[in-house]
Write an enzyme that holds these catalytic residues in place. Structure first.
Site, PDB file in Angstrom:
ATOM      1  N   HIS A 187       5.382   5.291   0.048  1.00 41.86           N
ATOM      2  CA  HIS A 187       6.370   3.736  -0.029  1.00 41.86           C
ATOM      3  C   HIS A 187       7.036   4.209  -1.310  1.00 41.86           C
ATOM      4  CE1 HIS A 187       5.410   2.560   4.027  1.00 41.86           C
ATOM      5  NE2 HIS A 187       3.955   2.971   3.404  1.00 41.86           N
ATOM      6  N   ASP A 220       2.358   8.854   9.208  1.00 47.86           N
ATOM      7  CA  ASP A 220       1.580   8.655   8.743  1.00 47.86           C
ATOM      8  C   ASP A 220       2.727   6.926   9.558  1.00 47.86           C
ATOM      9  OD1 ASP A 220       0.268   6.271   6.365  1.00 47.86           O
ATOM     10  OD2 ASP A 220       1.539   5.063   7.330  1.00 47.86           O
ATOM     11  N   HIS A 236       3.305   4.192   9.480  1.00 44.69           N
ATOM     12  CA  HIS A 236       4.311   3.631   8.920  1.00 44.69           C
ATOM     13  C   HIS A 236       5.760   4.707   8.493  1.00 44.69           C
ATOM     14  CE1 HIS A 236       0.662   0.804   7.910  1.00 44.69           C
ATOM     15  NE2 HIS A 236       1.809  -0.034   8.248  1.00 44.69           N
ATOM     16  N   ASP A 271      -3.540   5.135  10.329  1.00 45.19           N
ATOM     17  CA  ASP A 271      -3.614   3.851  10.815  1.00 45.19           C
ATOM     18  C   ASP A 271      -2.858   4.651  11.588  1.00 45.19           C
ATOM     19  OD1 ASP A 271      -1.186   5.602   9.224  1.00 45.19           O
ATOM     20  OD2 ASP A 271      -0.782   3.147   7.552  1.00 45.19           O
TER      21      ASP A 271
HETATM   22  C1  6XA Z   1       2.714  -4.721   3.748  1.00 39.99           C
HETATM   23  C2  6XA Z   1       2.072  -3.175   5.086  1.00 39.99           C
HETATM   24  C3  6XA Z   1       1.451  -1.788   3.688  1.00 39.99           C
HETATM   25  C4  6XA Z   1       1.303  -0.828   3.906  1.00 39.99           C
HETATM   26  C5  6XA Z   1       1.310   0.433   3.739  1.00 39.99           C
HETATM   27  C6  6XA Z   1       0.588   1.983   4.375  1.00 39.99           C
HETATM   28  N1  6XA Z   1       1.418  -4.814   3.603  1.00 39.99           N
HETATM   29  N2  6XA Z   1       1.356   2.302   4.414  1.00 39.99           N
HETATM   30  O1  6XA Z   1       0.013   1.994   5.062  1.00 39.99           O
HETATM   31  O2  6XA Z   1       1.845   3.535   4.831  1.00 39.99           O
HETATM   32 ZN    ZN Z   2       0.554   3.247   6.403  1.00 37.14          ZN
END
Ligand code: 6XA
Ligand code: ZN
Length: 343
Positions: free
Chosen positions: A160, A196, A198, A285
């Site tokens: 991110h 991932d 996300h 995840d």
């Molecule tokens: C909001 C979610 C953050 C996602 C972090 C993550 N608190 N990114 O696993 O791949």
């Molecule tokens: Zn993630």
């Protein structure tokens, strides 16, 4: 397969995060790396080695000088302002506001260099983030020097983080830094496959206008899932990068069977692109019991993921990203790596 890891990566130890409108216990915690390390050892995946220190240069090939200076000096400035607990941003220069005047105040700077309020900075955060980036760089260098595949046990994660912002538990973009390092050390083409849960908005934004780094991401639909503002199917790159970004947003509840179709599709793009190296942004995840995610992978599905990637026959660098079902994290992660090795 060799694993790269440094104990310094444990020094970022957030207590809380702001998510779901609340101050909650942090989920991106040192125990994540510890359980993965223990499982790597107990399942005898291979040797565990310390990262080399690559210094500032590879970081500055991806992140802006002002962002790196901000991160480097942050804790000193934060404490000089009389603050002592971990730092959260709370104000941002959104669309219709001016972005050009850099604030002097530490709270303004926190907003200027972040994308969310879920990612606290503590006294040793940047030290841990640099150790995590060195882990990724060492993993890349070992493959560049002839290893077939390596596992960078990165933590904090990276996908991110953008050129000049942190967020989503990420501070330095480990995958981007490694990809750029490989480009700077002889590779013509590098591919990043982000599995991932996300969307890897930071990685995408870093390489969006470039054709020398292909970015492919499979993830939960950003219309209903973090990071919300990027990761749609119609984002395919711009200018020289047109066609070198691909996104597979999928609905909440996606299981391995549906995911596999998207993965096959992504693998076809990889075969066409013929990268010199593949970097896998390895989030765990998608797991059904992940506390913040909504896909339905079972632990055995991670073995299938590893096997599918092995079929590509590419020199591969695995870099850990997210995954918060701590008890199962080691199993799920090593399942991918063993699935890959055993083919
Ligand atoms: C909001 C979610 C953050 C996602 C972090 C993550 N608190 N990114 O696993 O791949
Ligand atoms: Zn993630």
């Amino acid at each position: 397969m060799k694993t790269i890891f440094s104990q310094n990566q444990l020094k970022h130890a957030p207590e809380h995060e702001i998510s779901d409108g609340q101050l909650k216990p942090a989920v991106e915690i040192p125990e994540r790396a510890e359980i993965v390390l223990r499982t790597v050892q107990s399942r005898e995946l291979g040797e565990v080695v310390e990262p080399k220190d690559f210094g500032e240069r590879p970081l500055s090939r991806v992140h802006s000088p002002d962002y790196l200076a901000f991160m480097e000096s942050f804790w000193e400035r934060w404490t000089a302002a009389g603050r002592s607990s971990e730092a959260f941003p709370f104000v941002w220069p959104i669309r219709s506001l001016r972005e050009d005047p850099a604030p002097d105040h530490i709270d303004g700077l926190l907003g200027r260099y972040s994308m969310d309020a879920g990612t606290p900075i503590g006294p040793h955060t940047f030290e841990a983030a640099k150790a995590s980036a060195n882990t990724a760089l060492t993993a890349a260098e070992m493959v560049q020097q002839g290893e077939k595949a390596t596992f960078g046990l990165c933590r904090p994660p990276g996908h991110h983080a953008g050129r000049d912002f942190f967020g989503g538990y990420c501070f330095l973009n480990n995958a981007a830094i490694s990809a750029q390092w490989l480009r700077d050390h002889g590779a013509d083409r590098v591919a990043i496959l982000d599995v991932d849960y996300h969307h890897g908005n930071g990685t995408q934004s870093i390489f969006y206008d470039r054709s020398d780094v292909l970015f492919l991401s499979l993830h939960a639909d950003p219309k209903v899932e973090y990071p919300y503002f990027l990761g749609h199917e119609d984002e395919t790159g711009e200018n020289a990068g047109k066609g070198f970004t691909r996104n597979w947003p999928m609905p909440l509840g996606t299981n391995w069977r549906a995911y596999e179709e998207a993965l096959d599709d992504a693998c076809r793009w990889l075969l066409v692109y013929k990268p010199d190296y593949l970097i896998v942004s390895l989030g765990l995840d998608c797991f059904e019991k992940d506390p913040i995610s909504g896909f339905k992978f079972e632990s055995d599905d991670f073995i299938k993921l590893g096997r599918r990637l092995a079929l590509l026959g590419l020199p591969t660098i695995f870099l850990m990203e997210g995954g918060y079902a701590v008890d199962a994290l080691g199993t799920n992660c090593v399942n991918v790596l063993e699935g890959f090795e055993r083919g």
